[in-house]
Design a protein around this motif. Structure first.
Motif, PDB file in Angstrom:
ATOM      1  N   ILE A 110     -43.978  27.155  16.875  1.00 41.28           N
ATOM      2  CA  ILE A 110     -43.223  27.549  18.269  1.00 41.28           C
ATOM      3  C   ILE A 110     -43.419  29.114  18.148  1.00 41.28           C
ATOM      4  O   ILE A 110     -42.671  29.606  16.978  1.00 41.28           O
ATOM      5  CB  ILE A 110     -42.030  26.959  18.569  1.00 41.28           C
ATOM      6  CG1 ILE A 110     -42.166  25.471  18.597  1.00 41.28           C
ATOM      7  CG2 ILE A 110     -41.696  27.638  19.838  1.00 41.28           C
ATOM      8  CD1 ILE A 110     -43.186  24.952  19.707  1.00 41.28           C
ATOM      9  N   ILE A 111     -44.016  30.073  18.892  1.00 40.99           N
ATOM     10  CA  ILE A 111     -43.786  31.453  18.889  1.00 40.99           C
ATOM     11  C   ILE A 111     -42.962  31.937  19.991  1.00 40.99           C
ATOM     12  O   ILE A 111     -43.184  31.587  21.135  1.00 40.99           O
ATOM     13  CB  ILE A 111     -45.163  32.230  18.913  1.00 40.99           C
ATOM     14  CG1 ILE A 111     -46.180  31.568  18.060  1.00 40.99           C
ATOM     15  CG2 ILE A 111     -45.125  33.656  18.809  1.00 40.99           C
ATOM     16  CD1 ILE A 111     -47.619  32.133  18.104  1.00 40.99           C
ATOM     17  N   SER A 112     -41.995  32.878  19.450  1.00 43.56           N
ATOM     18  CA  SER A 112     -41.040  33.536  20.399  1.00 43.56           C
ATOM     19  C   SER A 112     -40.650  34.778  20.133  1.00 43.56           C
ATOM     20  O   SER A 112     -40.872  35.286  18.849  1.00 43.56           O
ATOM     21  CB  SER A 112     -39.702  32.661  20.427  1.00 43.56           C
ATOM     22  OG  SER A 112     -38.997  32.472  19.254  1.00 43.56           O
ATOM     23  N   SER A 113     -40.146  35.504  21.242  1.00 49.51           N
ATOM     24  CA  SER A 113     -39.832  37.028  20.840  1.00 49.51           C
ATOM     25  C   SER A 113     -38.818  37.578  21.674  1.00 49.51           C
ATOM     26  O   SER A 113     -38.420  36.977  22.811  1.00 49.51           O
ATOM     27  CB  SER A 113     -41.210  37.882  21.521  1.00 49.51           C
ATOM     28  OG  SER A 113     -41.560  37.602  22.903  1.00 49.51           O
ATOM     29  N   THR A 114     -38.328  38.669  21.195  1.00 49.48           N
ATOM     30  CA  THR A 114     -37.336  39.309  22.017  1.00 49.48           C
ATOM     31  C   THR A 114     -37.635  40.854  21.912  1.00 49.48           C
ATOM     32  O   THR A 114     -38.558  41.119  21.197  1.00 49.48           O
ATOM     33  CB  THR A 114     -36.064  38.951  21.159  1.00 49.48           C
ATOM     34  OG1 THR A 114     -35.727  39.611  19.931  1.00 49.48           O
ATOM     35  CG2 THR A 114     -35.558  37.358  21.190  1.00 49.48           C
ATOM     36  N   THR A 115     -36.712  41.680  22.552  1.00 50.76           N
ATOM     37  CA  THR A 115     -36.538  43.093  22.599  1.00 50.76           C
ATOM     38  C   THR A 115     -35.809  43.855  21.329  1.00 50.76           C
ATOM     39  O   THR A 115     -35.667  44.841  21.401  1.00 50.76           O
ATOM     40  CB  THR A 115     -36.175  43.597  23.914  1.00 50.76           C
ATOM     41  OG1 THR A 115     -35.004  43.285  24.259  1.00 50.76           O
ATOM     42  CG2 THR A 115     -37.177  43.048  25.026  1.00 50.76           C
ATOM     43  N   SER A 116     -35.331  42.841  20.341  1.00 50.89           N
ATOM     44  CA  SER A 116     -34.487  43.496  19.092  1.00 50.89           C
ATOM     45  C   SER A 116     -35.468  43.766  18.363  1.00 50.89           C
ATOM     46  O   SER A 116     -36.563  43.320  18.255  1.00 50.89           O
ATOM     47  CB  SER A 116     -33.656  42.176  18.875  1.00 50.89           C
ATOM     48  OG  SER A 116     -32.976  42.561  17.732  1.00 50.89           O
ATOM     49  N   SER A 117     -34.938  44.689  17.465  1.00 50.02           N
ATOM     50  CA  SER A 117     -35.800  45.138  16.324  1.00 50.02           C
ATOM     51  C   SER A 117     -35.686  44.274  15.154  1.00 50.02           C
ATOM     52  O   SER A 117     -36.479  44.352  14.223  1.00 50.02           O
ATOM     53  CB  SER A 117     -35.226  46.552  15.679  1.00 50.02           C
ATOM     54  OG  SER A 117     -35.404  47.363  16.853  1.00 50.02           O
ATOM     55  N   TRP A 161     -42.651  26.603  12.496  1.00 52.91           N
ATOM     56  CA  TRP A 161     -43.721  25.773  12.051  1.00 52.91           C
ATOM     57  C   TRP A 161     -43.136  24.468  12.331  1.00 52.91           C
ATOM     58  O   TRP A 161     -42.115  24.092  11.339  1.00 52.91           O
ATOM     59  CB  TRP A 161     -44.066  26.255  10.707  1.00 52.91           C
ATOM     60  CG  TRP A 161     -44.442  27.764  10.584  1.00 52.91           C
ATOM     61  CD1 TRP A 161     -43.618  28.683  10.299  1.00 52.91           C
ATOM     62  CD2 TRP A 161     -45.757  28.407  10.553  1.00 52.91           C
ATOM     63  NE1 TRP A 161     -44.326  30.163  10.111  1.00 52.91           N
ATOM     64  CE2 TRP A 161     -45.784  29.480  10.427  1.00 52.91           C
ATOM     65  CE3 TRP A 161     -47.123  27.687  11.157  1.00 52.91           C
ATOM     66  CZ2 TRP A 161     -46.791  30.475  10.489  1.00 52.91           C
ATOM     67  CZ3 TRP A 161     -48.195  28.727  11.074  1.00 52.91           C
ATOM     68  CH2 TRP A 161     -48.044  30.144  10.778  1.00 52.91           C
ATOM     69  N   ARG A 162     -44.089  23.540  12.680  1.00 51.94           N
ATOM     70  CA  ARG A 162     -43.618  21.959  12.647  1.00 51.94           C
ATOM     71  C   ARG A 162     -44.028  21.432  11.502  1.00 51.94           C
ATOM     72  O   ARG A 162     -45.203  21.824  10.900  1.00 51.94           O
ATOM     73  CB  ARG A 162     -44.263  21.470  13.872  1.00 51.94           C
ATOM     74  CG  ARG A 162     -43.579  21.847  15.253  1.00 51.94           C
ATOM     75  CD  ARG A 162     -44.487  21.139  16.495  1.00 51.94           C
ATOM     76  NE  ARG A 162     -44.073  19.686  16.349  1.00 51.94           N
ATOM     77  CZ  ARG A 162     -45.238  18.780  16.959  1.00 51.94           C
ATOM     78  NH1 ARG A 162     -46.061  19.147  17.710  1.00 51.94           N
ATOM     79  NH2 ARG A 162     -44.802  17.479  16.898  1.00 51.94           N
ATOM     80  N   GLU A 163     -43.082  20.845  10.757  1.00 48.94           N
ATOM     81  CA  GLU A 163     -43.524  19.811   9.732  1.00 48.94           C
ATOM     82  C   GLU A 163     -43.747  18.476   9.662  1.00 48.94           C
ATOM     83  O   GLU A 163     -42.876  17.988  10.701  1.00 48.94           O
ATOM     84  CB  GLU A 163     -42.616  20.291   8.535  1.00 48.94           C
ATOM     85  CG  GLU A 163     -42.582  21.472   7.967  1.00 48.94           C
ATOM     86  CD  GLU A 163     -41.561  21.878   6.875  1.00 48.94           C
ATOM     87  OE1 GLU A 163     -40.361  21.461   7.121  1.00 48.94           O
ATOM     88  OE2 GLU A 163     -41.809  22.258   5.973  1.00 48.94           O
ATOM     89  N   LYS A 164     -44.661  17.927   9.499  1.00 44.86           N
ATOM     90  CA  LYS A 164     -44.915  16.570   9.919  1.00 44.86           C
ATOM     91  C   LYS A 164     -43.777  15.576   9.260  1.00 44.86           C
ATOM     92  O   LYS A 164     -43.357  15.723   8.082  1.00 44.86           O
ATOM     93  CB  LYS A 164     -46.136  16.130   9.250  1.00 44.86           C
ATOM     94  CG  LYS A 164     -47.424  16.615   9.899  1.00 44.86           C
ATOM     95  CD  LYS A 164     -48.679  16.340   9.384  1.00 44.86           C
ATOM     96  CE  LYS A 164     -50.060  16.956   9.954  1.00 44.86           C
ATOM     97  NZ  LYS A 164     -51.189  16.428   9.411  1.00 44.86           N
ATOM     98  N   SER A 165     -43.294  14.415  10.004  1.00 43.70           N
ATOM     99  CA  SER A 165     -42.472  13.558   9.697  1.00 43.70           C
ATOM    100  C   SER A 165     -41.170  14.233   9.343  1.00 43.70           C
ATOM    101  O   SER A 165     -40.345  13.657   8.821  1.00 43.70           O
ATOM    102  CB  SER A 165     -42.806  12.728   8.522  1.00 43.70           C
ATOM    103  OG  SER A 165     -42.858  13.680   7.301  1.00 43.70           O
ATOM    104  N   LYS A 166     -40.904  15.471   9.825  1.00 49.06           N
ATOM    105  CA  LYS A 166     -39.610  16.140   9.840  1.00 49.06           C
ATOM    106  C   LYS A 166     -39.282  16.571  11.015  1.00 49.06           C
ATOM    107  O   LYS A 166     -39.959  17.198  11.770  1.00 49.06           O
ATOM    108  CB  LYS A 166     -39.677  17.162   8.838  1.00 49.06           C
ATOM    109  CG  LYS A 166     -40.025  16.628   7.071  1.00 49.06           C
ATOM    110  CD  LYS A 166     -39.945  17.895   6.281  1.00 49.06           C
ATOM    111  CE  LYS A 166     -40.165  17.383   5.030  1.00 49.06           C
ATOM    112  NZ  LYS A 166     -40.262  18.412   3.823  1.00 49.06           N
ATOM    113  N   ASN A 167     -37.867  16.377  11.430  1.00 51.14           N
ATOM    114  CA  ASN A 167     -37.186  16.898  12.603  1.00 51.14           C
ATOM    115  C   ASN A 167     -36.623  18.306  12.472  1.00 51.14           C
ATOM    116  O   ASN A 167     -35.803  18.596  13.096  1.00 51.14           O
ATOM    117  CB  ASN A 167     -36.368  15.954  13.264  1.00 51.14           C
ATOM    118  CG  ASN A 167     -36.897  14.656  13.624  1.00 51.14           C
ATOM    119  OD1 ASN A 167     -38.320  14.527  13.896  1.00 51.14           O
ATOM    120  ND2 ASN A 167     -36.128  13.389  13.448  1.00 51.14           N
ATOM    121  N   HIS A 168     -37.453  19.180  11.845  1.00 55.39           N
ATOM    122  CA  HIS A 168     -36.839  20.815  11.796  1.00 55.39           C
ATOM    123  C   HIS A 168     -38.241  21.675  11.813  1.00 55.39           C
ATOM    124  O   HIS A 168     -39.192  20.975  11.468  1.00 55.39           O
ATOM    125  CB  HIS A 168     -35.900  20.793  10.590  1.00 55.39           C
ATOM    126  CG  HIS A 168     -36.652  20.435   9.303  1.00 55.39           C
ATOM    127  ND1 HIS A 168     -36.705  19.481   8.685  1.00 55.39           N
ATOM    128  CD2 HIS A 168     -36.938  21.558   8.528  1.00 55.39           C
ATOM    129  CE1 HIS A 168     -37.129  19.641   7.487  1.00 55.39           C
ATOM    130  NE2 HIS A 168     -37.409  20.917   7.454  1.00 55.39           N
TER     131      HIS A 168
END
Length: 1042
Positions: free
Chosen positions: A329-336, A344-351
């Motif tokens: 998942i890629i996300s961005s803000t206007t902060s420095s 990064w999704r990890e298989k068989s892990k919910n984090h």
């Protein structure tokens, strides 16, 4: 006498073209001649020879060659190329330095080289754009999102106030719907984002009331809300949706909020249901199911689970996206700090496993290219950064060039290019490989300084959408100049066909006239600078097709021969700029129309100087608007059509007008011999009850009902092949133009017989009709052509106006822009359609299913061979129809039998050169067997009708006055009447000379006649074998018949 010559060019090819191997194209990528690599000059036949050299006598084995063996073998089997070139090719293939290569290594190198060449060519192509267009939106507030629905080929736009716009693929606004929520009565309820769930035919809309609603696109009544996600503690401001094309059950909805949280809902059974149906849900399928975020966190819904992170530390999430190739998942803000975060999704892990990028001054947007493995970011610092997703320390590239903050970036995936848009409304296109700006676009965007911009590039359709608050602009790509064939360098304005020369003549906006062979499409000569640099708007040929007339916007018409010599210049515009729309060349006059309400006339008998001034048209002003076109029907009927929809009929001999046609009214004009007042006749829809009694009032009325040229007459054509219209009734005049309508008129009974919509949704159309009046061809501003069968259309008069269109034979789009001119011609019995367009092309095809040929294409065609191939499939059917049609030919009278031998011989002679007009049946063709039978019967009997036509032409002399003949003076009888004995007496037998009798042949023949002594033995043997073969074939035919 002064004269002008146009620059004359013969298309004989370049004499400096270097020698190259036979069967190869020795050109560079740009099309210029120059040195080329050996591997680029090898043809397919050369590769076949090389492959055979590497083949081993044993199956499934190949031969490996050393450097010396390879050079020697290649020179032997290919026969051209130097030793050094083959050595260099071997070294390129043998990258491992083994000293040996085989066929697999060689062909792998060739394929990789070609692939790299194609990729480089794509990356360096600069797209061309059409003019900026403002779409007619109905949004009152800021546009938040533009998406394209692949399943239904529609665009959706949504604005902050919750208005959803539905657009067709042609960008016509179809419908607007309000998207509401339960809290819609609140004053400040706004829509923040929109995504399409293509796999389940839904859309998801985020609101400032901290809700995400899911709407069903398949519902028959609007878009009902199917699910409503509530319980979010913060407002979602951006969303993204992805689904697995191989397993549509797997999908991911991600969204970011105003507190820096990024949340993910991963669906595992999307095709079955997005969420679990609660036990308390009612049975009504249209009822909205409310989903609470706490239920998702607790795992109550087994068909989905959630992920989230808070690494943005309270900053607004400007953009979020899931990428399948990274599985992140890629996300961005206007902060420095933590400007861009990859979860990064990890298989068989919910984090999620987090990676953070710190970019100075922050970014507005980003985009990821999976094949290049690059993330492009739109920097507030006026720069575009290129990042490797696995390297956070520094970017792999920086694109400099913008002078203001970059607010949007998006990859042109196929070409590996990048769009960027800055705050100062400058659009740039970058070549990623060389990291250079290859295009800078500054369109007349809205001038507002404070705006919210939305940027969306639809690569599949080549459309770039940029919104400024509630305004939506469109930049559409033109077709690639490198891939598209162009007949002219500039838009083509007119096209003609010379039946004598068998050539097509075309003109363009750059004052160039080109001549093309209709058989092959080859350009044979060209005149440049015919009118300086001004546009040639129209052309015409004289009756003998020995002179070419070109009309230009500089106000002159020039008369040329086909060697480029200008004989006369007609001063049409009186030294001013005018828009000449048509030149009509008649026997004694040249009529010019286009820029005023009167006809400009020139009389060739007065052409005694080089510069010719116009003469007076005796009929004066009869139109209320500019005359756009004209048509002539022998012996003396002239029709002119104007912008306001009026068609005026004239007597060309007296130059007086006598009738006015209009779709809404008609008017009988007063002539010198007519003392009755002007009458307004009803002729169709919406006719006023008050008659119009003078021409000024008529002009006022027409201007009131047509201020935008909806009835403008762009073309007029008389149906000259219909000979008995005056007696039997029926249409003999066709008009077309405004709003895409075609109208059929009866000029004898002064009646509008038919009116049908040929092209819908266009401002105006043009047309052409073949000489036999069988086909009507219409063209519109979008480049579409339609072919209609009018052979039996409006052959009889009727009280009610016909609105049913004739049979549509074919509909296709040979051009990408407005069709500027149409011409129909006959070539060896086949009807051809020639069209020109402002897309710089000239095309030709036939009435049936022949391909579309473009004049100027690299490969010349043989039009006769192509057409004959299309006819082979139906030869058997035509032979049967031909036999039936011959039985229906009536017997000739005694007076006609004297013409019978000649008239019958012509069609049979033509059958060898031209087969009957026939086409393949396909989806876009509508030719029935009955139509074909009619067509063949007409061709067979066309010559027989000539005698009948001669008898009927006597009606043309009915206006001649017949007086008593004067008595002739007495004439003395000739001598042979006074003394016939002297001139006609019979001679006696004694006076006749006697002819000696010849001896019998048997007495004078000295030797026995033997044919073997006259002819060689080879000829006699050949004749004997031919006779035997003929006898065997005849015996086989008899056996089969029995």
């Amino acid at each position: 006498m002064s004269y002008q010559n146009a620059t004359f060019e013969l298309n004989v090819g370049s004499s400096t073209k270097p020698k190259h191997p036979p069967g190869t194209d020795w050109t560079t990528a740009d099309g210029d001649y120059g040195p080329a690599l050996l591997e680029n000059q090898l043809s397919v036949s050369d590769f076949v020879k090389i492959q055979s050299a590497f083949e081993s006598p044993e199956q499934r084995q190949t031969i490996s060659m050393s450097r010396e063996e390879f050079v020697q073998r290649m020179k032997e089997i290919i026969g051209w190329g130097t030793k050094k070139e083959y050595q260099e090719l071997f070294d390129k293939v043998d990258v491992a330095g083994d000293g040996f290569i085989n066929w697999d290594k060689l062909i792998s190198f060739i394929l990789l080289a070609l692939h790299e060449k194609d990729e480089q060519a794509k990356a360096t192509v600069v797209p061309q754009w059409k003019a900026l267009e403002f779409l007619p939106v109905k949004h009152k507030d800021t546009i938040q999102k533009v998406i394209f629905l692949k399943s239904s080929s529609r665009y959706l736009t949504i604005s902050k106030e919750g208005l959803l716009g539905i657009w067709g693929e042609n960008l016509k606004l179809q419908e607007t719907l309000p998207i509401t929520s339960d809290g819609s009565k609140l004053k400040h309820l706004w829509v923040t984002s929109l995504v399409s769930l293509e796999n389940v035919h839904k859309i998801a809309v985020a609101f400032t009331c901290k809700e995400i609603c899911f709407y069903d696109l398949l519902s028959k009544e609007g878009f009902p809300c199917q699910y409503k996600l509530q319980g979010l503690k913060t407002t979602p401001v951006c969303m993204d949706y992805w689904y697995d094309p191989l397993d549509a059950n797997e999908s991911i909805l991600s969204f970011g909020d105003i507190t820096g949280k990024v949340r993910v809902i991963s669906f595992t059974a999307a095709l079955i249901s997005l969420f679990e149906q609660p036990a308390s849900a009612c049975e009504d399928e249209d009822a909205t199911v409310t989903i609470n975020w706490a239920e998702l966190l607790s795992g109550y819904h087994k068909c989905c689970y959630t992920l989230e992170h808070k690494l943005h530390h309270g900053d607004w999430v400007r953009q979020v996206a899931y990428n399948a190739s990274l599985d992140a998942i890629i996300s961005s803000t206007t902060s420095s700090t933590s400007t861009m975060v990859l979860g990064w999704r990890e298989k068989s892990k919910n984090h999620l496993k987090m990676t953070s990028f710190n970019i100075a001054q922050g970014i507005h947007a980003f985009d990821y290219h999976s094949r290049l493995n690059l993330i492009a970011t739109a920097g507030i610092s006026n720069k575009v950064y290129l990042w490797n997703p696995y390297v956070v320390s520094k970017p792999v590239g920086v694109l400099w060039g913008h002078s203001a903050s970059v607010i949007a970036v998006q990859f042109f995936v196929e070409r590996k290019q990048l769009f960027s848009f800055s705050k100062d409304k400058v659009l740039r296109l970058w070549d990623i490989q060389h990291q250079l700006s290859i295009q800078r676009i500054t369109c007349p965007f809205p001038k507002s300084q404070d705006f919210r911009c939305l940027f969306h590039f639809d690569e599949a359709h080549g459309r770039l959408f940029i919104s400024f608050n509630n305004q939506l602009t469109l930049l559409a790509m033109q077709s690639e100049a490198g891939k598209r064939v162009k007949s002219h360098e500039k838009p083509v304005t007119c096209v003609l066909y010379s039946s004598i020369l068998k050539q097509v003549i075309s003109s363009d906006c750059g004052s160039t006239v080109s001549f093309w062979m209709i058989d092959t499409g080859q350009k044979i000569k060209q005149f440049t600078g015919c009118h300086g640099n001004t546009e040639i708007s129209t052309m015409a040929l004289d009756a003998n097709e020995t002179r070419l007339l070109t009309g230009s916007t500089d106000g002159t018409i020039k008369i040329w021969d086909f060697n480029g010599y200008c004989h006369h210049t007609l001063n049409v515009g009186q030294d001013g700029t005018v828009d000449i729309s048509q030149i009509l060349v008649l026997k004694k006059t040249i009529l010019v129309t286009g820029w005023k309400r009167t006809i400009t006339v020139f009389r060739p008998q007065n052409f005694n100087q080089f510069f010719i001034q116009p003469e007076e048209w005796k009929g004066g002003v009869q139109h209320g608007d500019d005359i756009l076109c004209a048509a002539f029907l022998p012996p003396q009927t002239l029709a002119t059509g104007s912008y306001d929809g009026e068609i005026v009929l004239w007597n060309n001999s007296t130059e007086n007008a006598y009738h006015v046609f209009h779709p809404d009214y008609q008017k009988q004009l007063k002539s010198k011999l007519d003392t009755e007042p002007h009458k307004l006749l009803s002729a169709g829809r919406g006719c006023p009850t008050t008659p119009i009694t003078d021409h000024a009032t008529l002009g006022d009325y027409s201007s009131e009902i047509d201020t935008e040229g909806n009835n403008a007459v762009m073309r007029l054509c008389f149906l000259e092949a219909r000979k008995n219209i005056a007696a039997t009734g029926g249409a003999n005049l066709v008009s077309c133009g405004g709003s895409g309508y075609v109208r059929f008129w009866d000029t004898f009974k002064k009646q509008l017989l038919a009116e049908f919509l040929a092209h819908s949704g266009v401002r105006s159309i043009i047309m052409s009709i073949d000489k036999l009046n069988r086909y009507l061809v219409t063209g519109d501003v979008d480049g579409w052509l339609k072919i209609w069968n009018i052979e039996e259309y409006c052959l009889h008069s009727s009280k009610d106006k016909v609105t049913q269109p004739p049979t549509l034979i074919r509909s296709f789009q040979p051009h990408e822009d407005r069709i500027s001119c149409l011409e129909m011609c006959e070539l060896r019995g086949q009807s051809l359609i020639i069209s020109s367009s402002v897309d710089c092309n000239i095309s030709v095809t036939d009435v049936g299913s022949s391909p579309i040929w473009i004049f100027g294409q690299a490969k010349h065609w043989q039009i006769e061979n192509c057409i004959s191939l299309l006819k082979r499939d139906t030869n058997l059917m035509e032979s049967e129809i031909q036999e039936k049609s011959l039985r229906t030919i009536p017997l000739l009278s005694k007076e006609e039998t004297c013409l019978a031998p000649i008239e019958h011989s012509l069609p049979y002679k033509n059958n060898k050169d031209e087969s009957m007009s026939d086409v393949r049946l396909s989806e876009d063709i509508n030719l029935s067997t009955k139509y074909k039978e009619r067509n063949i019967h007409m061709k067979k009997t066309s010559k027989l009708h000539n005698y009948e036509v001669i008898q009927k032409t006597t009606s043309a002399f009915r206006s001649l006055s017949i007086r008593v003949l004067k008595e002739l003076p007495e004439v003395n009888k000739p001598a042979f009447l006074l003394d016939p004995e002297k001139y006609f007496r019979e001679e006696t037998e004694e006076e006749c000379p006697q002819i000696p009798e010849l001896s019998p042949l048997s007495e004078t023949l000295k030797a026995v006649f033997d044919e073997k002594s006259l002819f060689p033995k080879e000829i006699l043997d050949c004749e004997r074998r031919a006779k035997q073969l003929c006898q065997e074939i005849s015996n086989e035919v008899k056996i089969k018949k029995n």
